[in-house]
Design an enzyme around this catalytic site. Structure first.
Site, PDB file in Angstrom:
ATOM      1  N   PRO A  54       9.525  -3.563  -1.122  1.00 19.43           N
ATOM      2  CA  PRO A  54      10.658  -3.044  -0.351  1.00 19.43           C
ATOM      3  C   PRO A  54      10.412  -3.185   1.161  1.00 19.43           C
ATOM      4  O   PRO A  54       9.281  -3.016   1.627  1.00 19.43           O
ATOM      5  CB  PRO A  54      10.719  -1.570  -0.762  1.00 19.43           C
ATOM      6  CG  PRO A  54      10.054  -1.505  -2.095  1.00 19.43           C
ATOM      7  CD  PRO A  54       9.000  -2.573  -2.085  1.00 19.43           C
ATOM      8  N   SER A  82       2.854  -6.205   7.166  1.00 22.80           N
ATOM      9  CA  SER A  82       1.418  -6.313   7.479  1.00 22.80           C
ATOM     10  C   SER A  82       0.671  -7.055   6.387  1.00 22.80           C
ATOM     11  O   SER A  82      -0.229  -7.855   6.662  1.00 22.80           O
ATOM     12  CB  SER A  82       0.797  -4.918   7.633  1.00 22.80           C
ATOM     13  OG  SER A  82       1.471  -4.200   8.624  1.00 22.80           O
ATOM     14  N   ALA A 131      10.875  -2.325   5.237  1.00 24.01           N
ATOM     15  CA  ALA A 131      10.979  -1.135   6.095  1.00 24.01           C
ATOM     16  C   ALA A 131      10.892   0.131   5.249  1.00 24.01           C
ATOM     17  O   ALA A 131      11.745   1.009   5.291  1.00 24.01           O
ATOM     18  CB  ALA A 131      12.270  -1.156   6.919  1.00 24.01           C
ATOM     19  N   GLY A 176       7.601   1.789   4.472  1.00 24.15           N
ATOM     20  CA  GLY A 176       6.352   2.550   4.560  1.00 24.15           C
ATOM     21  C   GLY A 176       5.310   2.021   3.593  1.00 24.15           C
ATOM     22  O   GLY A 176       4.357   2.711   3.243  1.00 24.15           O
ATOM     23  N   MET A 177       5.477   0.757   3.173  1.00 21.67           N
ATOM     24  CA  MET A 177       4.537   0.152   2.211  1.00 21.67           C
ATOM     25  C   MET A 177       3.787  -1.046   2.804  1.00 21.67           C
ATOM     26  O   MET A 177       3.161  -1.826   2.083  1.00 21.67           O
ATOM     27  CB  MET A 177       5.276  -0.275   0.947  1.00 21.67           C
ATOM     28  CG  MET A 177       5.938   0.891   0.242  1.00 21.67           C
ATOM     29  SD  MET A 177       6.537   0.456  -1.383  1.00 21.67           S
ATOM     30  CE  MET A 177       5.019   0.506  -2.323  1.00 21.67           C
ATOM     31  N   ALA A 178       3.849  -1.191   4.122  1.00 23.26           N
ATOM     32  CA  ALA A 178       3.132  -2.242   4.856  1.00 23.26           C
ATOM     33  C   ALA A 178       3.500  -3.654   4.408  1.00 23.26           C
ATOM     34  O   ALA A 178       2.664  -4.560   4.432  1.00 23.26           O
ATOM     35  CB  ALA A 178       1.617  -2.035   4.772  1.00 23.26           C
ATOM     36  N   GLY A 179       4.756  -3.833   4.011  1.00 27.87           N
ATOM     37  CA  GLY A 179       5.198  -5.151   3.530  1.00 27.87           C
ATOM     38  C   GLY A 179       4.962  -6.273   4.534  1.00 27.87           C
ATOM     39  O   GLY A 179       4.474  -7.349   4.170  1.00 27.87           O
ATOM     40  N   LYS A 181       0.845  -1.212   0.000  1.00 23.72           N
ATOM     41  CA  LYS A 181       0.000   0.000   0.000  1.00 23.72           C
ATOM     42  C   LYS A 181       0.869   1.247   0.000  1.00 23.72           C
ATOM     43  O   LYS A 181       2.047   1.216   0.381  1.00 23.72           O
ATOM     44  CB  LYS A 181      -0.934   0.027   1.221  1.00 23.72           C
ATOM     45  CG  LYS A 181      -0.265   0.095   2.610  1.00 23.72           C
ATOM     46  CD  LYS A 181       0.112   1.485   3.082  1.00 23.72           C
ATOM     47  CE  LYS A 181       0.834   1.458   4.431  1.00 23.72           C
ATOM     48  NZ  LYS A 181       1.646   2.626   4.742  1.00 23.72           N
ATOM     49  N   ASP A 189      -2.082  -2.184  10.844  1.00 22.42           N
ATOM     50  CA  ASP A 189      -2.375  -2.081   9.406  1.00 22.42           C
ATOM     51  C   ASP A 189      -2.869  -3.391   8.804  1.00 22.42           C
ATOM     52  O   ASP A 189      -3.243  -3.428   7.629  1.00 22.42           O
ATOM     53  CB  ASP A 189      -1.116  -1.649   8.633  1.00 22.42           C
ATOM     54  CG  ASP A 189      -0.814  -0.171   8.787  1.00 22.42           C
ATOM     55  OD1 ASP A 189      -1.700   0.570   9.271  1.00 22.42           O
ATOM     56  OD2 ASP A 189       0.303   0.245   8.434  1.00 22.42           O
TER      57      ASP A 189
END
Ligand code: ATP
Length: 298
Positions: free
Chosen positions: A98, A107, A100, A102-105, A15, A140
Site C-alpha cells: 500500500p 524506502s 503512503a 506507513g509501511m515504508a513502500g 515493514k 528508513d
C-alpha cells in the site's frame, strides 16, 4: 567484482513498526526516533535491465511518479553517479505494498534499487556500503537494506539487529485514506507532552523470545495524532481486537493498522470479516518475514 548481469529481479519487503517513539526534533527538521521495526511478508517486485543510457522506470501502479520523484530513480541515480557508470538502467516496479501507508513502500523500493543496480553492473557492494548510500535517499532505507527485526535509532539509520520474534499471524489493513507523514509530525510537535511507549521493554521481550511481552508493549506515539484526524483507524483497531487479535496498532504515521493473532483460525476469520465489512481498502493475512531464514526462497 561479480559478473555483470543483463537482468535481475528481486523482492522489496514492507515493514511495520511494533514500537515507535519520538524523542525530539533535530535542527535539520528530522526527528530523533526510537523504533522497533519488523519486516512483513508483503512485497513489491522489481526487475532490472541494462540500457544504453538514462534511467527508465515503468510500473503497474497508476498512482506513482516514474520520474526523478520516484525513490527508485533517486537510488539508482545516486549509485550510477557514485560509481561513474555511464550506461543506464530500466526498472519495472510491480507495486503490491500500500502507498503512503506507513509501511515504508518507497524506502524498500529504494533499497531494492540499490541492490539491483549494484548487481546489474557487478559492483558487489556489501550491506554497509548499501546502507551508507541508502541514508542519502531516506532515513528508513538503511533498515530496508537489512530487513528483519531491528531497533532503529537516530533518524532511523542507527540499527541494532534483534532476534526474530516467535511466529504469529498478522492481519494488515489499509483504510481508503492517504496520510501525509509531514502533517502527522507537525501535529505531534505541537503537543506539549505525550506518553512514550516502552521500547526498551519491548527490546528485552524480543531478546527473551516473549511474543506476549511484545504484544503487551505495542505502542506508537504518532497514533493519537493520526486517529484524531481519521477515526476509522481506531474503528479498525477495535474491530481487530473484537475478532480475536491479541494486540493491534497503527504502523508508522499510518493509516495502516495491524493485528497480531496467536491462533490461525481467528486470524483467517478476522481476515474474511474485514474484507466483507469493507472498513479497509486493502486487507492482507500475512506473517513476519525473517530474511535470515527465508532469503534462500527468493
Ligand atoms: P514510511 O513508512 O517510510 O513513512 P509510507 O509507506 O508512508 O512510508 P510510501 O509508500 O513510501 O509511504 O510513499 C510516500 C510517498 O512517496 C508517496 O506519496 C509517493 O508518491 C512517493 N514515492 C516515491 N517513490 C515511491 C515508490 N517507489 N513507492 C511508493 N511511494 C513512492
Amino acid at each position: 567484482m561479480r559478473e555483470p548481469q543483463d537482468r535481475y529481479e528481486c523482492r522489496a519487503y514492507a515493514k511495520i513498526n511494533l514500537g515507535l517513539d519520538v524523542l525530539g526534533r533535530l535542527p535539520n527538521g528530522y526527528h530523533k526516533v526510537k523504533m522497533v521495526m519488523q519486516t512483513v511478508d508483503i512485497y513489491d517486485v522489481l526487475t532490472f535491465e541494462r540500457e544504453d543510457s538514462g534511467i527508465v522506470i515503468t510500473t503497474d501502479s497508476g498512482e506513482l511518479p516514474t520520474d526523478k520523484d520516484n525513490l527508485i530513480y533517486k537510488a539508482a541515480g545516486l549509485l550510477l553517479e557514485r560509481y561513474h557508470i555511464t550506461e543506464g538502467v530500466r526498472i519495472h516496479l510491480q507495486k503490491n505494498i500500500p502507498i503512503a501507508a506507513g509501511m515504508a513502500g518507497g524506502s524498500t523500493d529504494a533499497a531494492a534499487a540499490l541492490k539491483g543496480v549494484s548487481r546489474l553492473f557487478g559492483l558487489d557492494l556489501n550491506e554497509e556500503e548499501l546502507k551508507e548510500l541508502g541514508v542519502q535517499v531516506g532515513a528508513d532505507v538503511p533498515y530496508c537494506v537489512m530487513g528483519g527485526t531491528a531497533l532503529a535509532e537516530g533518524i532511523g539509520e542507527k540499527l541494532t539487529v534483534l532476534p526474530p520474534i516467535p511466529e504469529c499471524f498478522l492481519l494488515v489493513a489499509k483504510p481508503d485514506i492517504n496520510v501525509s507523514t509531514k502533517y502527522v509530525y507537525e501535529h505531534l510537535d505541537a503537543l506539549s507532552s505525550y506518553a512514550h511507549p516502552d521500547i526498551d521493554g519491548m527490546v528485552q521481550a524480543i531478546a527473551d523470545g516473549s511474543l506476549q511481552g511484545v504484544i503487551d508493549r505495542l505502542g506508537n506515539v504518532l497514533e493519537g495524532v493520526t486517529v484524531s484526524a481519521y477515526p476509522i483507524i481506531d474503528t479498525i483497531k477495535r474491530r481487530m481486537l473484537a475478532l480475536g487479535a491479541a494486540g493491534s496498532l497503527m504502523s508508522g504515521s499510518g493509516p495502516t493498522v495491524f493485528g497480531i493473532f496467536t491462533e490461525e483460525e481467528k486470524a483467517k476469520n478476522a481476515f474474511e470479516r474485514l474484507q466483507t465489512e469493507q472498513l479497509a481498502k486493502q486487507v492482507f493475512l500475512t506473517n513476519f518475514w525473517d530474511p535470515g531464514k527465508q532469503r534462500d526462497k527468493q
